[in-house]
Design a protein around this motif. Structure first.
Motif, short mmCIF file in Angstrom:
data_model
loop_
_atom_site.label_atom_id
_atom_site.label_comp_id
_atom_site.label_asym_id
_atom_site.label_seq_id
_atom_site.Cartn_x
_atom_site.Cartn_y
_atom_site.Cartn_z
N ALA A 87 6.78 4.34 -11.13
CA ALA A 87 5.51 3.59 -11.25
C ALA A 87 4.41 4.33 -10.51
CB ALA A 87 5.67 2.19 -10.62
N GLY A 88 3.23 4.29 -11.08
CA GLY A 88 2.06 4.86 -10.41
C GLY A 88 2.03 6.37 -10.47
N THR A 89 1.46 6.96 -9.44
CA THR A 89 1.22 8.41 -9.43
C THR A 89 2.40 9.13 -8.77
OG1 THR A 89 -1.15 7.98 -9.29
CG2 THR A 89 -0.41 10.17 -8.64
N SER A 93 4.45 8.71 -2.28
CA SER A 93 5.69 8.03 -1.88
C SER A 93 6.70 8.05 -3.03
CB SER A 93 5.44 6.59 -1.42
OG SER A 93 4.69 6.58 -0.23
N ASP A 94 6.72 9.09 -3.78
CA ASP A 94 7.60 9.26 -4.94
C ASP A 94 7.98 10.73 -5.04
OD1 ASP A 94 8.13 6.84 -6.09
OD2 ASP A 94 6.42 6.87 -7.45
N CYS A 117 -2.46 3.87 -9.09
CA CYS A 117 -1.88 4.22 -7.79
C CYS A 117 -2.09 2.99 -6.91
CB CYS A 117 -2.58 5.44 -7.23
SG CYS A 117 -1.94 5.90 -5.61
N LEU A 119 -2.01 2.34 -3.73
CA LEU A 119 -2.84 2.37 -2.52
C LEU A 119 -4.32 2.40 -2.88
CD1 LEU A 119 -4.08 5.29 -0.90
CD2 LEU A 119 -1.86 5.94 -1.75
N TYR A 163 2.67 1.30 2.66
CA TYR A 163 3.52 0.65 1.68
C TYR A 163 4.62 -0.05 2.48
CZ TYR A 163 1.53 3.20 -2.33
OH TYR A 163 0.71 3.69 -3.29
N GLU A 164 5.00 -1.25 2.06
CA GLU A 164 6.07 -1.93 2.78
C GLU A 164 6.98 -2.64 1.79
OE1 GLU A 164 8.34 -1.94 4.81
OE2 GLU A 164 7.18 -2.12 6.65
N GLU A 221 6.06 -6.45 -4.64
CA GLU A 221 5.64 -5.19 -4.02
C GLU A 221 4.33 -5.38 -3.28
OE1 GLU A 221 7.16 -1.64 -6.36
OE2 GLU A 221 6.03 -2.81 -7.81
N CYS A 222 4.17 -4.67 -2.18
CA CYS A 222 2.92 -4.89 -1.44
C CYS A 222 2.40 -3.66 -0.71
CB CYS A 222 3.09 -6.04 -0.47
SG CYS A 222 4.26 -5.69 0.81
N1 SAM Z 1 3.83 6.19 -6.72
C1 SAM Z 1 3.46 4.82 -6.49
C2 SAM Z 1 1.95 4.68 -6.43
O1 SAM Z 1 1.24 5.51 -7.02
O2 SAM Z 1 1.45 3.74 -5.86
C3 SAM Z 1 4.14 4.26 -5.27
C4 SAM Z 1 5.64 4.34 -5.30
S1 SAM Z 1 6.43 3.69 -3.89
C5 SAM Z 1 8.09 4.14 -4.17
C6 SAM Z 1 6.50 1.97 -4.23
C7 SAM Z 1 5.63 1.16 -3.30
O3 SAM Z 1 4.30 1.17 -3.77
C8 SAM Z 1 6.01 -0.30 -3.24
O4 SAM Z 1 7.03 -0.54 -2.28
C9 SAM Z 1 4.72 -0.95 -2.81
O5 SAM Z 1 4.52 -0.78 -1.42
C10 SAM Z 1 3.71 -0.08 -3.57
N2 SAM Z 1 3.43 -0.67 -4.90
C11 SAM Z 1 3.82 -0.21 -6.09
N3 SAM Z 1 3.39 -1.03 -7.08
C12 SAM Z 1 2.71 -2.01 -6.48
C13 SAM Z 1 2.03 -3.17 -6.96
N4 SAM Z 1 1.98 -3.46 -8.26
N5 SAM Z 1 1.43 -3.98 -6.05
C14 SAM Z 1 1.47 -3.71 -4.74
N6 SAM Z 1 2.12 -2.64 -4.24
C15 SAM Z 1 2.73 -1.80 -5.09
#
Ligand code: SAM
Length: 282
Positions: A87-89, A93-94, A117, A119, A163-164, A221-222
């Motif tokens: 998910a995301g970029t 944290s990936d 992303c 954050l 991220y938590e 997720e937060c």
């Molecule tokens: N690569 C991802 C990004 O671009 O944000 C983050 C990947 S990291 C493994 C996953 C963490 O991102 C989650 O534990 C949470 O802290 C945050 N996260 C990802 N999706 C989220 C969402 N929809 N809402 C809030 N936090 C999210």
């Protein structure tokens, strides 16, 4: 750079709402010969949803270093490739850092396809200063390591973000309350872009109570967005004698004890001395 080498596209995918994928991301995912995905089964759902039939291969924390060499060989041979995470970029944290670094070192063109992303989404809606900020990723899972990092961050004057994991959220907020004080403004951004998206900002004392009393806030997720420490101005410059007491105590004691003792000796507020000790990098 080899003239016939392919391109490695670093493609952002949605963090919840599938409509957040960009048309360019889909175009790239369809056109490349291979997609390197953090978890191929997880990504299959996204790819199927958008009718992307490109082959995938796993590239995750446990195989990335070895796998990257083989992927870079294919890039050098002329294949275009995309890198995606769950998910995301990617790389935020990936996985992906080793592949991107090896590709760049080999002279392969690496091109980002930007998108969601967590954050940046959280920061954009938090209402805290965003001209300068710091991203701290995940804190250590164990209490001791987490508290050490929080102590080091207590004096950070820029807005900072974490991220938590949901099951550690309350513990983390409780540690923050103790180490940053109850007045520090913190924004909890949960389930961004999803049905139960919640963005709640409050002084830490209030936020901890709110999360503690509502288990629903401890799910999903937060991201935590934390107001920076107040800037010290000349107006509230510390009495040099108090600073000297603190310096002497810091030579013998940990930050917390030194600032508590210095506060009792000098009458200066404990938090003020604590922040100063952190700024001194003790
Ligand atoms: N690569 C991802 C990004 O671009 O944000 C983050 C990947 S990291 C493994 C996953 C963490 O991102 C989650 O534990 C949470 O802290 C945050 N996260 C990802 N999706 C989220 C969402 N929809 N809402 C809030 N936090 C999210």
């Amino acid at each position: 750079m080899s003239s016939h080498a392919g391109t490695l596209y670093v493609v952002a995918t949605p963090i919840g709402n599938l409509q957040d994928i960009t048309p360019r991301a889909l175009e790239v995912l369809r056109s490349v010969s291979l997609i390197a995905a953090e978890d191929t089964r997880h990504s299959a759902r996204l790819l199927q949803h958008f009718g992307v039939t490109t082959a995938t291969t796993a590239c995750h924390d446990h195989n990335e270093r070895d796998k990257s060499a083989r992927l870079v060989e294919r890039l050098l041979a002329g294949e275009d490739m995309a890198l995606i995470s769950d998910a995301g970029t990617p790389l935020i944290s990936d996985p992906g850092f080793h592949l991107v670094r090896q590709a760049r070192e080999a002279g392969v063109l690496v091109s980002p396809i930007p998108g969601a992303c967590a954050l940046i989404a959280a920061l954009s809606a938090a209402g805290l200063p965003s001209d300068r900020f710091s991203f701290e990723g995940f804190l250590p899972a164990k209490a001791h390591g987490r508290r050490q990092r929080l102590e080091a961050l207590a004096g950070e004057q820029r807005t900072w973000m974490l991220y938590e994991a949901p099951h550690r959220l309350l513990e983390c907020l409780e540690d923050m309350l103790e180490l940053l004080g109850g007045e520090r403004h913190v924004v909890l951004a949960r389930e961004l872009t999803k049905t139960f998206e919640t963005i709640k900002g409050a002084p830490l004392a209030e936020l901890v109570e709110w999360v503690r009393s509502d288990p629903d806030q401890q799910r999903g997720e937060c991201v935590l967005v934390v107001e920076g420490a107040p800037q010290s101005s000349d107006d509230d410059a510390l009495d040099p004698a108090a600073e000297r007491v603190l310096d002497i105590l810091l030579e013998e004691l940990p930050v917390k004890q030194a600032s508590a003792l210095a506060a009792r000796i000098t009458g200066v507020k404990k938090n003020r001395l604590y922040q100063l000790a952190l700024e001194k990098g003790r």
